[in-house]
Design an enzyme around this catalytic site. Structure first.
Site, mmCIF file in Angstrom:
data_model
loop_
_atom_site.group_PDB
_atom_site.id
_atom_site.type_symbol
_atom_site.label_atom_id
_atom_site.label_comp_id
_atom_site.label_asym_id
_atom_site.label_seq_id
_atom_site.Cartn_x
_atom_site.Cartn_y
_atom_site.Cartn_z
ATOM 1 N N LYS A 48 0.644 -1.187 -0.069
ATOM 2 C CA LYS A 48 -0.096 -0.002 0.110
ATOM 3 C C LYS A 48 0.955 1.335 0.202
ATOM 4 O O LYS A 48 0.304 2.239 -0.421
ATOM 5 C CB LYS A 48 -1.041 0.122 1.109
ATOM 6 C CG LYS A 48 -2.085 -0.978 1.117
ATOM 7 C CD LYS A 48 -2.941 -0.798 2.267
ATOM 8 C CE LYS A 48 -4.124 -1.985 1.842
ATOM 9 N NZ LYS A 48 -5.322 -1.835 3.085
ATOM 10 N N ASP A 97 -9.914 2.683 2.534
ATOM 11 C CA ASP A 97 -10.102 1.916 3.794
ATOM 12 C C ASP A 97 -10.699 2.571 4.977
ATOM 13 O O ASP A 97 -11.780 2.182 5.673
ATOM 14 C CB ASP A 97 -8.624 1.496 4.371
ATOM 15 C CG ASP A 97 -8.041 0.416 3.308
ATOM 16 O OD1 ASP A 97 -9.040 -0.667 2.698
ATOM 17 O OD2 ASP A 97 -6.988 0.384 3.137
ATOM 18 N N GLY A 130 -0.005 1.431 7.748
ATOM 19 C CA GLY A 130 -1.116 2.233 6.692
ATOM 20 C C GLY A 130 -2.430 1.899 7.052
ATOM 21 O O GLY A 130 -3.348 2.966 6.901
ATOM 22 N N ALA A 131 -2.813 0.871 7.414
ATOM 23 C CA ALA A 131 -4.521 0.551 7.841
ATOM 24 C C ALA A 131 -4.479 1.300 9.000
ATOM 25 O O ALA A 131 -5.816 1.961 9.021
ATOM 26 C CB ALA A 131 -4.423 -0.898 8.572
ATOM 27 N N ASN A 174 1.640 1.239 19.581
ATOM 28 C CA ASN A 174 2.120 0.483 18.511
ATOM 29 C C ASN A 174 3.506 -0.303 19.230
ATOM 30 O O ASN A 174 4.381 0.392 20.085
ATOM 31 C CB ASN A 174 2.760 1.355 17.432
ATOM 32 C CG ASN A 174 3.081 0.578 15.999
ATOM 33 O OD1 ASN A 174 2.573 -0.336 15.903
ATOM 34 N ND2 ASN A 174 4.010 0.941 15.476
#
Ligand code: ATR
Length: 283
Positions: free
Chosen positions: A71, A108, A135-136, A156
């Site tokens: 992506k 998305d 990216g998501a 994260n």
């Protein structure tokens, strides 16, 4: 006769439900010239993704979906990008116009928001945690912040990546409060205060959750972007054991796909046919 070809680029793509979902959509609208094909692009030797993207133009494709791990990798090969895809820094949909110009989009985050809306999940004033900062995660954060969410927590494994993500969204929502932690900090803080927890790390984070004995609670909604076709993902099983409400990524798959479909065909996506094709119940 098949003239309008689109498909999905990624590695692997053999478990993707997008081909069956879009084929059913074309059929439902009688778009017999359209066809959607899986396009596995191996990560080795390097450079294949560039060849694949440029090949779309050479082969006269109308567009493509892009999934993991490409992506971000496709960005340098676009002629233009939507503003949303630029802010998110990831592309899940490529449209190719009659002049062969490649335009990158990201559906998305909007797909995620539409799924929440369809399921009547309220985000106003909700306390939201996103696991992951790729990216998501950026697409989800973009969707939530552009719908007015004013407070967001991002956890994260690599904190630096989450800090960069916060910087990226500063301009989009200067008044929003974005907290960033690494996973150890999240474990100390606990997860019980969050109403909505969105997992964007695949099953990757499941080992960590089990090791830290993280429990989800009945007042929480756990949304896992992954979808396992036959049974719930490990995280959703854990959530169900704690009595939490759960949602898999199937609803987001539907809505991001519907938005891609509309970009390519300029026609309203037949949601019910697409829902049926992927085995998703009516909300
Ligand atoms: P996507 O486009 O699906 O978001 P990505 O950009 O590669 O994919 O991001 C994957 C995310 O999942 C990252 O936030 C990654 O954490 P790091 O930034 O530390 O790499 C996270 N992730 C992947 N595997 C993980 C694991 N085993 N445990 C925790 N986090 C994991």
């Amino acid at each position: 006769m098949i003239r309008d070809v689109v498909g999905i680029i990624g590695w692997p793509v053999d478990k993707s439900l997008s081909p069956i979902m879009h084929q059913h959509a074309f059929k439902a609208l009688g778009l017999s010239s359209w066809c959607y094909v899986p396009m596995p692009v191996a990560p080795h030797p390097p450079g294949r993704i560039e060849q694949a993207v440029l090949g779309l133009r050479a082969l006269g494709f109308r567009g493509a979906n892009v999934t993991a791990p490409y992506k971000e990798a496709v960005i340098p090969h676009m002629d233009a990008m939507s503003e949303r895809a630029q802010v998110i820094g990831a592309i899940n949909t490529i449209a190719i116009d009659d002049q062969g110009q490649l335009v990158g989009h990201n559906t998305d985050g909007e797909g995620f928001i539409r799924d929440l809306r369809e399921r009547r999940v309220k985000i106003d004033g909700a306390s939201v945690l996103i696991l992951g900062a790729g990216g998501a995660s950026r697409a989800i954060a973009h969707g939530l912040l552009s719908r007015g969410l004013t407070s967001l927590f991002i956890a994260n494994r690599t904190k630096g990546k989450a800090l960069k993500m916060r910087e990226r969204f500063h301009d989009l929502s200067a008044e929003a409060n974005i907290d960033v932690v690494d996973l150890d900090e999240l474990a100390s803080r606990g997860t019980s205060s969050f109403d909505l927890i969105v997992n964007t790390t695949g099953d990757g984070i499941f080992c960590w959750l089990s090791r830290r004995d993280v429990k989800f609670l009945p007042h929480q909604l756990i949304y896992d972007l992954s979808y396992a076709v036959k049974e719930p993902t490990e995280i959703l099983k854990l959530a169900a054991r704690g009595g939490s409400k759960t949602l898999s990524g199937l609803g987001m798959l539907l809505h991001q796909g519907a938005l891609s479909f509309e970009i390519w065909t300029n026609k309203q996506a037949p949601l019910d046919a697409m829902r049926k094709a992927i085995g998703l119940d009516q909300p």
